[in-house]
Design an enzyme around this catalytic site. Structure first.
Site, PDB file in Angstrom:
ATOM      1  N   GLY A 247      64.347  41.661  42.298  1.00  0.00           N
ATOM      2  CA  GLY A 247      63.005  42.008  41.843  1.00  0.00           C
ATOM      3  C   GLY A 247      61.929  41.951  42.903  1.00  0.00           C
ATOM      4  N   PRO A 290      68.669  41.499  45.629  1.00  0.00           N
ATOM      5  CG  PRO A 290      68.326  41.436  47.939  1.00  0.00           C
ATOM      6  CD  PRO A 290      69.104  40.777  46.823  1.00  0.00           C
ATOM      7  N   GLY A 291      67.481  44.823  45.209  1.00  0.00           N
ATOM      8  CA  GLY A 291      67.852  46.235  45.204  1.00  0.00           C
ATOM      9  C   GLY A 291      66.761  47.001  45.922  1.00  0.00           C
ATOM     10  NE  ARG A 329      60.510  53.491  40.258  1.00  0.00           N
ATOM     11  CZ  ARG A 329      59.382  52.963  40.652  1.00  0.00           C
ATOM     12  NH1 ARG A 329      58.604  53.621  41.491  1.00  0.00           N
ATOM     13  NH2 ARG A 329      58.999  51.775  40.236  1.00  0.00           N
ATOM     14  CB  CYS A 360      59.418  73.119  31.326  1.00  0.00           C
ATOM     15  SG  CYS A 360      58.515  74.349  30.428  1.00  0.00           S
ATOM     16  CE1 TYR A 389      66.753  50.400  40.159  1.00  0.00           C
ATOM     17  CE2 TYR A 389      64.958  49.669  41.554  1.00  0.00           C
ATOM     18  CZ  TYR A 389      66.118  49.395  40.843  1.00  0.00           C
ATOM     19  OH  TYR A 389      66.624  48.121  40.847  1.00  0.00           O
TER      20      TYR A 389
END
Ligand SMILES: Cc1ncc(COP(=O)(O)O)c(C=O)c1O
Ligand SMILES: N[C@@H](CCCC[NH3+])C(=O)O
Length: 430
Positions: A247, A290-291, A329, A360, A389
């Protein structure tokens, strides 16, 4: 440039990433294009090794949901980190890339029987048990095995991370983990303790994603430590491992702070040392996950600008050849990004525009009201900090083809994921 050490510009006034000219990359591979800096990913892995693994004898697994493919598995493997996976697809990708499966940690709030079976078969290192149904499934699957599997128990620490509602996980009202505010976590512990094929290694919790502060980890560890103490007092059981999740927040736009990993890991490790000492508990192996922190800032997305529509006195829309299909996102979390024109870096004839995607949907807006150099059709736009992400959450909405991913390393570029073709889009249609 722009605060990113590996992003600069060259004599042509073009943006460069890890020494590669972004305009040339766009020409060579087409757009939209995800570009990831291997130098930066590796530098961040090293920073984790030095400041957590070596300094505190800890361990780190990369949260692969942020960005995963076979080449990423190879990079993480060579950097000596483990992998956090949440699905059969992520397990299969790791296995196919010959990732050491004992360094894989399997998460998820609804792992299927098939996925659990796969995890056991492929020798996944830790299963993070999340709920009672999962215990039932494990009991059934392990009844025919004559070996033990190592598990962590996920608990919900009741901590509300200061981040977007959709990416909080540690609060009481969460779909993840066993609550410690009723007897759920205790009952889960007892059941797992009594299963002969299960070896409980410790506990896990995760508060949320894109957290900018470190105090919250202190709170989380205080809660975890007092729960570990309770378990010790009740069952004379000491944990070997404590997984505090990931995070760690990154820089997207002005107002965000670019943090070294030690900003988080020092607080985490010092709190574990002091709390476990205070409660007279054996110091566990501290695992972090951690990502975003590893890949987020390392990636950019290149787009070609097409239509420019000015509504006098209202807004100037600049549309790109991608949008919410390659980066969901902004509509999903109201995520903010910054961008530059890759072919006009040292120009300062600025204007305020809104970057629209080509899906669209009126909500397909990548960046609202951004100051850019004077925009023209066919300019190349680089959106920054898209490494986490974006590729992993890309969709085929409007039957858009997923972009290619190019890895750049010390002035060299290579494709690590090919661009989807129109044929790929109809491959499973019957
Ligand atoms: C269990 C778990 N670990 C690690 C992570 C990694 O998060 P991040 O990419 O924010 O570091 C997540 C996602 O928030 C998660 O759910
Ligand atoms: N997908 C989210 C992060 C989710 C983290 C996983 N628990 C984002 O893009 O910010």
């Amino acid at each position: 440039m722009l605060g990113y050490d590996f992003i600069d510009y060259n004599e042509k006034g073009n943006l460069t990433i890890s020494g590669c000219d972004c305009v040339e990359l766009a020409k060579k591979y087409g757009t939209p294009l995800y570009v990831m800096s291997e130098d930066e990913i590796r530098r961040r892995c090293r920073e984790i090794r030095e400041n957590h693994i070596e300094k505190y004898n800890g361990f780190a697994v990369y949260a692969s949901k942020a960005f995963l493919n076979k080449e990423m598995c190879r990079i993480i493997k060579s950097e000596g980190l483990g992998l956090d996976v949440v699905s059969g697809g992520e397990i299969y990708t790791a296995y196919s890339a010959e990732f050491p499966m004992d360094k894989v940690i399997f998460h998820g709030n609804n792992k299927t029987m098939e996925e659990l079976e796969m995890a056991i078969k492929y020798g996944v290192g830790r299963i993070v048990v999340d709920n009672f149904y999962e215990i039932d499934c494990l009991e059934e699957l392990l009844s025919v095995e004559d070996r033990k599997i190592d598990v962590l128990i996920r608990i919900t620490p009741g901590i509300d991370g200061h981040t977007h509602e959709f990416i909080k996980t540690g609060q009481v009202d969460s779909k993840f983990g066993f609550s410690i505010f009723d007897d759920s976590a205790d009952r889960a512990f007892q059941r797992l303790l009594n299963l002969k094929n299960i070896n409980i290694k410790g506990f896990h919790s995760h508060i949320g994603s894109q957290l900018q502060e470190n105090e919250i980890y202190k709170k989380e560890i205080e809660v975890l430590a007092s729960y570990v103490k309770k378990i010790k007092d009740l069952y004379n059981f000491e944990v070997d491992e404590l997984n505090v999740g990931g995070g760690f927040g990154i820089y997207y736009v002005e107002g965000d702070i670019r943090r070294n990993i030690s900003f988080f890991t020092d607080v985490i490790n010092e709190t574990v040392i002091s709390e476990f000492n205070r409660l007279n508990l054996k110091k566990p192996l501290v695992i972090i996950e951690p990502g975003r922190w590893i890949v987020g800032e390392a990636g950019i997305t290149l787009y070609t600008i097409g239509c420019i529509k000015e509504i006098k006195g209202v807004r100037k829309y600049v549309s790109v050849d991608g949008g919410m299909a390659d980066n969901p996102r902004p509509p999903l979390y109201d995520a903010q990004y910054t961008a530059v024109l890759a072919n006009k870096i040292n120009r300062n004839d600025e204007e305020i525009v809104t970057i629209a995607g080509k899906c669209c949907e009126s909500g397909d807006i990548l960046i609202k009201d951004i100051k850019l150099q004077k925009v023209e059709s066919k300019d190349i736009l680089a959106v920054l900090s898209t490494g986490a992400y974006n590729y992993s959450m890309a969709s085929n909405y409007n039957r858009m083809r997923k972009p290619a991913v190019v890895m750049v390393f010390s002035g060299k570029d290579r494709v690590i994921v090919k661009r989807e073709s129109y044929e790929d889009l109809i491959r499973y249609d019957v």
